[in-house]
Design a protein around this motif. Structure first.
Motif, PDB file in Angstrom:
ATOM      1  N   GLU A 184       1.510   2.703  17.181  1.00 22.11           N
ATOM      2  CA  GLU A 184       0.900   1.631  16.605  1.00 22.11           C
ATOM      3  C   GLU A 184       1.885   0.326  16.190  1.00 22.11           C
ATOM      4  O   GLU A 184       1.108  -0.947  16.337  1.00 22.11           O
ATOM      5  N   LYS A 223      -0.757 -10.934  24.189  1.00 22.99           N
ATOM      6  CA  LYS A 223      -1.646 -10.054  23.809  1.00 22.99           C
ATOM      7  C   LYS A 223      -3.301 -10.720  23.519  1.00 22.99           C
ATOM      8  O   LYS A 223      -3.206 -11.366  22.741  1.00 22.99           O
ATOM      9  N   ARG A 268       1.665  -1.453  19.600  1.00 22.19           N
ATOM     10  CA  ARG A 268       0.521  -2.315  19.700  1.00 22.19           C
ATOM     11  C   ARG A 268       0.384  -3.555  18.840  1.00 22.19           C
ATOM     12  O   ARG A 268      -0.586  -4.210  18.960  1.00 22.19           O
ATOM     13  N   SER A 269       1.064  -3.597  17.659  1.00 19.76           N
ATOM     14  CA  SER A 269       0.962  -4.668  16.604  1.00 19.76           C
ATOM     15  C   SER A 269       1.518  -5.854  17.440  1.00 19.76           C
ATOM     16  O   SER A 269       2.674  -5.994  17.889  1.00 19.76           O
ATOM     17  N   LYS A 270       0.636  -6.872  17.074  1.00 21.68           N
ATOM     18  CA  LYS A 270       0.933  -8.094  17.386  1.00 21.68           C
ATOM     19  C   LYS A 270       2.088  -8.772  16.321  1.00 21.68           C
ATOM     20  O   LYS A 270       2.784  -9.689  16.615  1.00 21.68           O
ATOM     21  N   ASP A 327      -3.622   0.964  -7.172  1.00 21.37           N
ATOM     22  CA  ASP A 327      -3.704   1.159  -5.750  1.00 21.37           C
ATOM     23  C   ASP A 327      -4.807   2.223  -5.100  1.00 21.37           C
ATOM     24  O   ASP A 327      -5.584   1.994  -4.155  1.00 21.37           O
ATOM     25  N   ALA A 372     -10.372  -9.379  10.038  1.00 21.59           N
ATOM     26  CA  ALA A 372     -10.884  -9.569   8.435  1.00 21.59           C
ATOM     27  C   ALA A 372     -11.079 -10.845   8.043  1.00 21.59           C
ATOM     28  O   ALA A 372     -11.594 -11.273   6.920  1.00 21.59           O
ATOM     29  N   VAL A 373      -9.993 -11.833   8.672  1.00 18.60           N
ATOM     30  CA  VAL A 373     -10.042 -12.865   8.038  1.00 18.60           C
ATOM     31  C   VAL A 373     -11.452 -13.848   8.233  1.00 18.60           C
ATOM     32  O   VAL A 373     -11.673 -14.383   7.541  1.00 18.60           O
ATOM     33  N   VAL A 431      -3.567   2.699   7.115  1.00 23.83           N
ATOM     34  CA  VAL A 431      -3.144   1.419   6.102  1.00 23.83           C
ATOM     35  C   VAL A 431      -2.675   0.561   7.397  1.00 23.83           C
ATOM     36  O   VAL A 431      -3.129  -0.511   7.086  1.00 23.83           O
ATOM     37  N   LYS A 465      -2.492   8.724   6.720  1.00 26.52           N
ATOM     38  CA  LYS A 465      -2.784   7.441   5.698  1.00 26.52           C
ATOM     39  C   LYS A 465      -2.048   6.322   6.220  1.00 26.52           C
ATOM     40  O   LYS A 465      -2.517   5.306   6.431  1.00 26.52           O
ATOM     41  N   ARG A 474     -11.349  -4.643  17.217  1.00 17.48           N
ATOM     42  CA  ARG A 474     -10.874  -4.384  15.747  1.00 17.48           C
ATOM     43  C   ARG A 474     -11.289  -5.657  14.936  1.00 17.48           C
ATOM     44  O   ARG A 474     -10.809  -6.734  15.362  1.00 17.48           O
ATOM     45  N   PRO A 475     -12.305  -5.802  14.167  1.00 18.27           N
ATOM     46  CA  PRO A 475     -13.009  -6.814  13.471  1.00 18.27           C
ATOM     47  C   PRO A 475     -11.880  -7.643  12.767  1.00 18.27           C
ATOM     48  O   PRO A 475     -11.031  -6.994  12.254  1.00 18.27           O
ATOM     49  N   THR A 486       0.763  -1.141   0.153  1.00 19.75           N
ATOM     50  CA  THR A 486       0.129   0.218  -0.196  1.00 19.75           C
ATOM     51  C   THR A 486       0.828   1.435   0.019  1.00 19.75           C
ATOM     52  O   THR A 486       1.671   1.399   0.597  1.00 19.75           O
ATOM     53  N   ASN A 524      -3.581   0.030  10.261  1.00 19.08           N
ATOM     54  CA  ASN A 524      -4.826  -0.453  10.961  1.00 19.08           C
ATOM     55  C   ASN A 524      -5.346  -1.580  10.139  1.00 19.08           C
ATOM     56  O   ASN A 524      -5.917  -2.774  10.414  1.00 19.08           O
ATOM     57  N   THR A 525      -5.485  -1.307   8.865  1.00 24.23           N
ATOM     58  CA  THR A 525      -6.292  -2.260   8.030  1.00 24.23           C
ATOM     59  C   THR A 525      -5.470  -3.452   7.719  1.00 24.23           C
ATOM     60  O   THR A 525      -5.898  -4.564   7.797  1.00 24.23           O
ATOM     61  N   MET A 581      -3.274  -4.732   9.899  1.00 27.26           N
ATOM     62  CA  MET A 581      -3.548  -5.609  11.187  1.00 27.26           C
ATOM     63  C   MET A 581      -4.713  -6.210  11.219  1.00 27.26           C
ATOM     64  O   MET A 581      -4.990  -7.561  11.623  1.00 27.26           O
ATOM     65  N   ALA A 582      -5.833  -5.369  10.902  1.00 26.49           N
ATOM     66  CA  ALA A 582      -7.136  -6.231  10.725  1.00 26.49           C
ATOM     67  C   ALA A 582      -7.015  -7.303   9.847  1.00 26.49           C
ATOM     68  O   ALA A 582      -7.828  -8.490   9.908  1.00 26.49           O
ATOM     69  N   LYS A 583      -6.598  -7.300   8.920  1.00 26.68           N
ATOM     70  CA  LYS A 583      -6.311  -8.389   7.831  1.00 26.68           C
ATOM     71  C   LYS A 583      -5.548  -9.568   8.346  1.00 26.68           C
ATOM     72  O   LYS A 583      -5.214 -10.571   7.623  1.00 26.68           O
ATOM     73  N   GLN A 584      -4.760  -9.129   9.552  1.00 26.30           N
ATOM     74  CA  GLN A 584      -4.224 -10.432  10.113  1.00 26.30           C
ATOM     75  C   GLN A 584      -2.784 -10.769   9.521  1.00 26.30           C
ATOM     76  O   GLN A 584      -2.456 -11.906   9.568  1.00 26.30           O
TER      77      GLN A 584
END
Lengths: 333, 333
Positions: free
Chosen positions: A137, B3, A140-142, B86, B53-54, A111, A107, B50-51, A99, A113-114, A116-119
């Motif tokens: 961020e 976490k 806090r990210s795993k 993108d 996504a997977v 980005v 941004k 945070r939802p 991205t 965050n998304t 991380m949401a997508k694992q």
DNA sequence: GCAACAACTGAAAACGCTTTCATATCAAAG
DNA sequence: CTTTGATATGAAAGCGTTTTCAGTTGTTGC
């Protein structure tokens, strides 16, 4: 006639085994009798079964994809790193979610965050500035985060870079050694750590070593664009500079072409040396001298480091410094 | 202290509602009483939910990610398209899984398969050659595929391009109009449809219109690299060419610099016109004349088209042709 | 012929969400 | 008040895997 997806369940049924067993053969688990494995494999082939990576990701909590944040794919420096990243990623069976951030803090956070949401299993960040928010961020990210070709003053994130201070010092020394007393320092925003905390430091060091006083009239802060460089000529001349170190190749090409267009001869009357050694340095005339960086390798090593981190392997050194060089071409004497 | 991930279940419990309701507010479903929504939102905020996504992808069968196959990110032409892709993707809340294919058929097929395994909602393919095998994969894919800046002879896949035949014809005509009787055609592999089926056709058309006989001695098939171009000079001169149309900017830069280095004056003694109008055309000296293509837009439009396809919206035209132009700079008279 | 152990295999519970379907609530209408 | 149609909500069944745990089978040594 909707396209029917065949699931692991179908395979299990057809092969008269349990889903667990199918899963084992698909994942190369050795605890399967050869005969069973063969039978399952045949069914898989016959039904053209393809495991669903999303379901897999949910169950295993691993997505085999890593997020890559890049300022702009269109930028030769970063896209070279990206290439290294992708090649190694592929080698280790990972995919890349790429991205563009435009170095825009907001941004970037979004980005991130998304991603991380997508694992994603890990993240590679490229960008010239790591803000506090970003750092928070990261924390806090795993998923592990490594910086590629990007520095952070706090020096806590794993990263891959070259020794910018030494590289710039050497480049500038070279210019000074050629008799230039007034060497300009041209770079992007001084808010960026790489500029104020590394390159400028190298520049000052070279000056000091040569016994030349630092003069901030010779420091030019501008955009990393060709146009910006091109329009810098009047200012450069006005400041009496006879050489310049430039922090970006495209910018440098602009500077050089601007100079040439104004009738200033490079390198006879003005020398320029640039920073990234992208392809571009060879395309322009005169060819540009440059600090050389193992661009592809920076990306590759960053990705390799990330694989280790994702795998919780021991890592000897979190901050890797790759060797740089100095390539003399025709924009310097 | 691992976490802890907070799930929709946690939110539901804390807010004293059902998971369904939480899901509704997260997804902006209007059927939620404002008071309830507020309550849920507060809990979400408090727990920093945070939802995942997977999980979402598995349940909804939509991943909001699209796969992008690119020959090489490092190539200015393709990376410009990628940028357009993108940006629009982000605008529509999609993410991009980017993979380099090196135009290697085997790798392309493999990559395509892993993309499909990852359940991408759509795919954008860039590459100069669509093999039968690839075409077959496209067909079996349940995710729509659109070609960007890439042609397929079979013309069945949705695609976004310019009219290469007309563009090349116009460029070559321009060269001929300047008095050049022997115009070279320099491109990459003739196996690629874009070369043999489009560009060459345009070249021949211009020749024919001018009443010049086609001579395959003037057709040079080479790699898309700077080096390849640079070393082409002897051959070009030997063939008696006084101008060339080149199919790639980097290649063209090589051709031009090779010529210049050999003492041939561009454009006085040799004119060159290139194809992609990347930044590069402005960086070299002389600046290169070029067919202009809306690079960013090709990517952007392709992505937009893909969103419609993914959404099963009606699409007026599957094959979109964007306008091209001719930018005269200094490598032509 | 049997104990002991290794090698295989299967049942079923997650994983974290969406979505369907039924139920409950509520305001307006009669 | 009741009816009625909207409007809100919840229960629970998936989505397609992985993984744990228990059980089954097969070997080997005595």
């Amino acid at each position: 006639m909707e396209k029917q997806t065949v699931t692991i369940y179908d395979v299990a049924r057809e092969a008269a085994v349990s889903m667990a067993t199918v899963s084992r053969v698909v994942n190369g688990n050795p605890n399967v009798k050869p005969a069973t494995r063969k039978k399952v494999l045949e069914v898989i082939d016959r039904l053209d079964y393809r495991p669903n990576a999303v379901a897999r990701g949910l169950a295993s909590k691993k997505t085999t994809t890593v997020g890559v944040i890049i300022p702009d794919v269109t930028n030769a420096y970063f896209s070279s790193l990206a290439r290294g990243i992708d090649d190694i990623a592929m080698m280790y069976k990972y995919n890349i979610i790429l991205t563009n951030s435009d170095e825009n803090g907001g941004k970037e956070v979004q980005v991130l965050n998304t991603l991380m949401a997508k694992q994603v299993d890990g993240i590679i960040f490229m960008g010239n500035q790591v803000t506090d928010e970003l750092r928070e961020e990261f924390r806090r990210s795993k998923a592990p985060v490594v910086l590629a070709g990007s520095v952070d003053e706090e020096k806590v994130q794993p990263s891959v870079n070259i020794d910018y201070v030494a590289a710039v010092a050497e480049a500038v020394k070279n210019l000074i050694d050629h008799g230039n007393q007034k060497v300009a320092f041209v770079s992007g925003s001084m808010d960026q750590a790489i500029n104020h905390d590394y390159r400028l430091k190298g520049y000052k060091k070279a000056l000091k070593d040569a016994g030349i006083a630092y003069d901030d009239k010779l420091v030019f802060e501008t955009d990393y664009t060709y146009k910006a460089g091109q329009s810098l000529e009047p200012a450069l001349s006005a400041a009496g500079a006879t050489a310049a170190f430039v922090g970006d190749d495209e910018l440098a090409a602009g500077v050089m072409n601007g100079l040439t267009d104004a009738g200033v001869k490079v390198p006879e009357e003005f020398e320029v040396i640039t920073s990234n050694d992208t392809k571009l340095t060879e395309l322009v005339r005169p060819k540009m001298s440059s600090i050389t960086q193992p661009l592809y390798d920076i990306g590759a090593v960053a990705m390799r480091l990330l694989t280790k981190l994702m795998n919780s392997e021991a890592v000897e050194e979190n901050t890797v410094i790759l060797p740089y060089g100095l390539m003399k071409r025709s924009s310097t004497k």
